[in-house]
Design an enzyme around this catalytic site. Structure first.
Site, PDB file in Angstrom:
ATOM      1  CE1 TYR B 210      -3.342   2.726   2.164  1.00  9.16           C
ATOM      2  CE2 TYR B 210      -3.669   2.247  -0.150  1.00  9.16           C
ATOM      3  CZ  TYR B 210      -3.981   2.976   0.980  1.00  9.16           C
ATOM      4  OH  TYR B 210      -4.931   3.941   0.920  1.00  9.16           O
ATOM      5  CD  GLU B 217      -1.788   5.066  -6.780  1.00  2.00           C
ATOM      6  OE1 GLU B 217      -2.607   5.923  -6.405  1.00  2.00           O
ATOM      7  OE2 GLU B 217      -1.926   3.852  -6.545  1.00  2.00           O
TER       8      GLU B 217
END
Lengths: 308, 288
Positions: B210, B217
Site C-alpha cells: 500500500y 502514484e
C-alpha cells in the site's frame, strides 16, 4: 395508582445507567428522557435514543409507557446520538452563508478578482438580475425557516452543520465567482433567454412557497401529526395531484431557471446535485406516505410527474 | 470517516468484497489512491465483513452464495479467473521486459495495452455492486475503480513524458502483486477452496504494497506537474460561453494533497482489520 419502574441500560455495554422508581404509567418517553437527564446531565433529551431492544428502533417521545410491551418494570436501552444541534440553527446558518458570500463576489470585494476590478460593477444586466434572484431565494429560505416551517424533529447531529455548510457555502462561492467575473459571458440567446429563465424562476419560487404554506397548514402548531397533503385553491398546489413532494419539484425548477438565466456550468452542476439529493428525499418521503396511508393517491410520483 | 467497515477499507486498496461477494473478512491490498476513503463511511452494505470470525463468516458466506444464484456465481468465478490471469500476464510481461532490456525505460509502453484492458475492465466491478451480486456499496467500488482509471488514463496515458519514470514501475509492481493476490483470493473463495497462503498474502502484503503504491502514484503525478502546467492540458480558461474554468494543474495538486488525510486513515484501518482477522483465526485453528 400503581407506579411503574424504569431501568435504563446502555445499549452497547448493558451497564445499568439509571433506575427510576415511582414513574407514572401514563408517562411519555419524553418525560422519562427528562428524568434521565437529571442523573446524567451531559445527555440532554435530544441526544438520547431509548429503545426496547438494544438493536431496535428508537422510541418516540410521544409513546406512553403503559402502552409499551413492558411489565411494571420497564427495561429501556440507551444510545447516545451524539451532540445535537437544532434544525432551525442549521438552516439559518447554511442559508445565511450563500446570501452573504454571493454578495462578496457581486460587489467584487478585493482579493477575489484582479485588483483593477475591486469594487467595480458588471456591465451586464443579467448579472444584476442574477444577484437579485439568488439573494431573494435565500432571503425567502431564511424567512420560511423562521416563520413557516414546522419541523418533525427538533435536532440533528452536530456534524451535519459542517457538512451542510460546506455544501451550500462552497457551491455559492463557486457559482458567484463565475457569474460576477469580469470575463463573464452573457447568455447566447440574450434577453429572450433571460426573460424565459426569469419566468421559470419566479413561477417556481411562488410554487415552492405555496407548497410550504400548504404543508404548514396541514399541521397545527406544536403538533407532530402527519396527513396526506392535497391540492388547495392555490393553483400552484395542484402539482400535488401528480407528485408527493412538489416543493422539491419547484426547487429544482427554480435552479434550472437560474442556470438558463446565467448560462453557467457550475449552476447547472449545483442543480444536478441538488436534484439528485432531493430525488432521494422525495422517494423516501413517498415510500413513507405509502406505508402510512392505505388510501394514498396512486397517480402520484415522488418528484417528477409520471417519471420519477 | 467514522464507520469504516472492513470491506469499506477495501475501497482504498483492492475492493475486497467487490467481485467475489461474500469473502471472509476482505482486506484491501492494492495501493490505489486513498481518495475512496471519503466515501467509505457511507458503505453500509459492507457489514458482512465487519470482522466476524473467519469460520462464522465462511458459513455466512456460503449462505449468501446460495442466495446469489448459479449464474452470478459462475460469472463472478469466470471474471475473477480472467482478471487473475490478466494481471499475471502483465506481471510476466514486466519481468520479461526487464530481463531482456535491463532497463525500465520503455516498459510502460510495452505493457500499456494489457494494463489498460484489464484495469478498465475493472469497471465491471461497479456493475456487480449495482446489480447486487457483490455486497460492496456502489459508491465504494466506484471511487476505487475511478482512482485507478484516473491514474491509468488521465496521468500515465495522457502525459507521455512521464511514462519512463521509475515511479511508474513502482506503482505498477504494487498494483500487479495486489491484484493477482486479490483476484485469486476471490476466485478460490468462490470455489470454496481457499489456500491459507493466499489468505495470508491478502492480509500481509498490503503492509508494504500500500505505501509503495501510494508513493509510486504520488511521485508520478508530481513528475507530471511541469508538463501539465506548460501545456495547459485538460484545462478550460475564461472567457467562454459556459462561464466555467478548470485548471488541471491545480486539480492534480489538490488530488495529491488529498492523499495526506486519507492514506493514514485507510492504512491504519487495514491494520486493525488484519489484527482482528488474525486473532479470530487463532481461535478457529484451536478448534481443529
Amino acid at each position: 395508582m400503581k407506579h411503574s419502574e424504569v431501568e435504563i441500560l446502555d445499549a452497547k455495554t448493558r451497564e445499568k445507567l439509571c433506575f427510576l422508581d415511582k414513574v407514572e404509567p401514563q408517562a411519555t418517553i419524553a418525560e422519562i428522557k427528562n428524568l434521565f437527564t437529571k442523573t446524567h446531565p451531559q445527555w440532554y433529551p435530544a441526544r438520547q435514543s431509548l429503545r426496547l431492544d438494544p438493536k431496535g428502533k428508537s422510541l418516540k417521545d410521544e409513546d406512553i409507557l403503559q402502552k409499551l410491551p413492558v411489565g411494571t418494570t420497564a427495561t429501556l436501552y440507551f444510545r447516545d446520538l451524539g451532540a445535537q444541534i437544532s434544525w432551525v440553527t442549521v438552516f439559518l446558518t447554511e442559508y445565511a452563508g450563500p446570501l452573504f458570500i454571493y454578495l462578496l463576489f457581486y460587489f467584487r470585494v478585493p482579493f477575489i478578482y484582479g485588483h483593477k476590478y475591486d469594487f467595480t460593477s458588471s456591465r451586464h444586466t443579467v448579472v444584476h438580475l442574477a444577484c437579485i434572484c439568488h439573494s431573494f431565494h435565500y432571503i425567502k429560505r431564511l424567512l420560511e425557516t423562521l416563520f413557516v416551517h414546522r419541523f418533525s424533529h427538533g435536532t440533528m447531529p452536530l456534524r451535519n452543520i459542517f457538512k451542510n455548510c460546506t455544501y451550500y457555502w462552497g457551491f455559492a462561492a463557486w457559482m458567484a465567482y463565475y457569474i460576477n467575473h469580469p470575463l463573464y459571458t452573457p447568455p447566447t440567446y440574450g434577453a429572450q433567454q433571460v426573460k424565459l429563465a426569469l419566468a421559470i424562476f419566479v413561477i417556481c419560487q411562488l410554487g415552492n412557497f405555496s407548497i410550504h404554506m400548504a404543508l404548514r397548514d396541514l399541521r397545527p402548531a406544536g403538533s407532530k401529526t402527519r396527513k396526506i397533503p392535497y391540492p388547495t385553491k392555490n393553483p400552484f398546489t395542484w402539482l400535488f395531484l401528480l407528485v408527493s413532494c412538489p416543493n422539491y419539484t419547484y426547487e429544482v425548477g427554480s435552479w434550472i431557471g437560474f442556470a438558463i438565466m446565467t448560462q453557467c456550468v457550475p449552476v447547472a452542476l449545483f442543480s444536478l446535485v441538488g436534484f439528485t439529493q432531493m430525488t432521494i428525499w422525495a422517494k423516501g418521503k413517498h415510500r413513507s406516505y405509502l406505508k402510512e396511508f392505505r388510501d394514498y393517491p396512486p397517480l402520484r410520483m415522488p418528484i417528477i410527474p409520471f417519471l420519477l | 470517516m467514522g464507520r469504516l467497515t472492513e470491506a469499506a477499507a477495501a475501497g482504498g486498496g483492492a475492493s475486497a468484497a467487490r467481485s467475489a461477494g461474500p469473502p471472509p473478512a476482505p482486506l484491501p491490498l492494492s495501493s490505489t489512491s486513498p481518495g475512496c476513503a471519503a466515501t467509505m463511511a457511507s458503505s453500509e452494505e459492507d457489514g458482512t465483513n465487519g470482522g466476524a470470525s473467519e469460520a462464522g463468516e465462511e458459513r455466512e458466506a456460503a449462505g449468501k452464495r446460495r442466495r446469489r444464484g448459479l449464474l452470478a456465481t459462475s460469472w463472478l468465478t469466470f471474471y475473477n479467473i480472467a482478471m487473475t490471469a490478466g494481471w499475471l500476464v502483465l506481471a510476466i510481461a514486466m519481468v520479461r521486459f526487464y530481463m531482456e532490456k535491463g532497463t525500465h525505460k520503455g516498459l510502460y509502453k510495452s505493457i500499456q495495452k494489457t494494463l489498460k484492458v484489464f484495469q478498465t475492465f475493472a469497471l465491471l466491478e461497479v456493475v456487480h455492486c449495482l446489480i447486487g451480486i457483490v455486497p460492496t456499496s456502489v459508491l465504494v467500488a466506484g471511487v476505487q475503480v475511478s482512482s485507478r482509471i484516473f491514474m491509468v488514463w488521465f496521468v500515465t496515458h495522457s502525459i507521455k513524458p512521464i511514462q519512463n519514470e521509475e515511479s511508474v514501475v513502482l506503482f505498477l509492481v504494487a498494483w500487479t502483486v495486489t491484484e493477482i493476490t486479490r483476484y485469486s483470493f476471490y476466485t478460490f473463495s468462490l470455489l470454496d477452496h481457499l489456500p491459507y497462503f493466499i489468505k495470508w498474502a491478502r492480509y500481509n502484503f498490503f503492509i508494504i504494497l500500500y505505501p509503495v503504491g501510494v508513493a509510486g502514484e504520488l511521485l508520478t503525478i508530481y513528475a507530471a506537474l511541469p508538463y501539465v502546467k506548460k501545456t495547459g492540458m485538460f484545462s478550460i480558461r475564461l472567457p467562454n460561453k459556459y462561464n466555467v474554468s478548470f485548471d488541471y494543474y491545480y486539480f492534480l495538486l489538490i488530488t495529491m494533497a488529498s492523499y495526506i488525510p486519507l492514506f493514514p486513515q485507510l492504512y491504519f484501518h487495514m491494520l486493525r482489520q488484519r489484527r482482528k482477522v488474525l486473532r479470530g483465526e487463532v481461535i478457529v485453528e484451536k478448534d481443529d
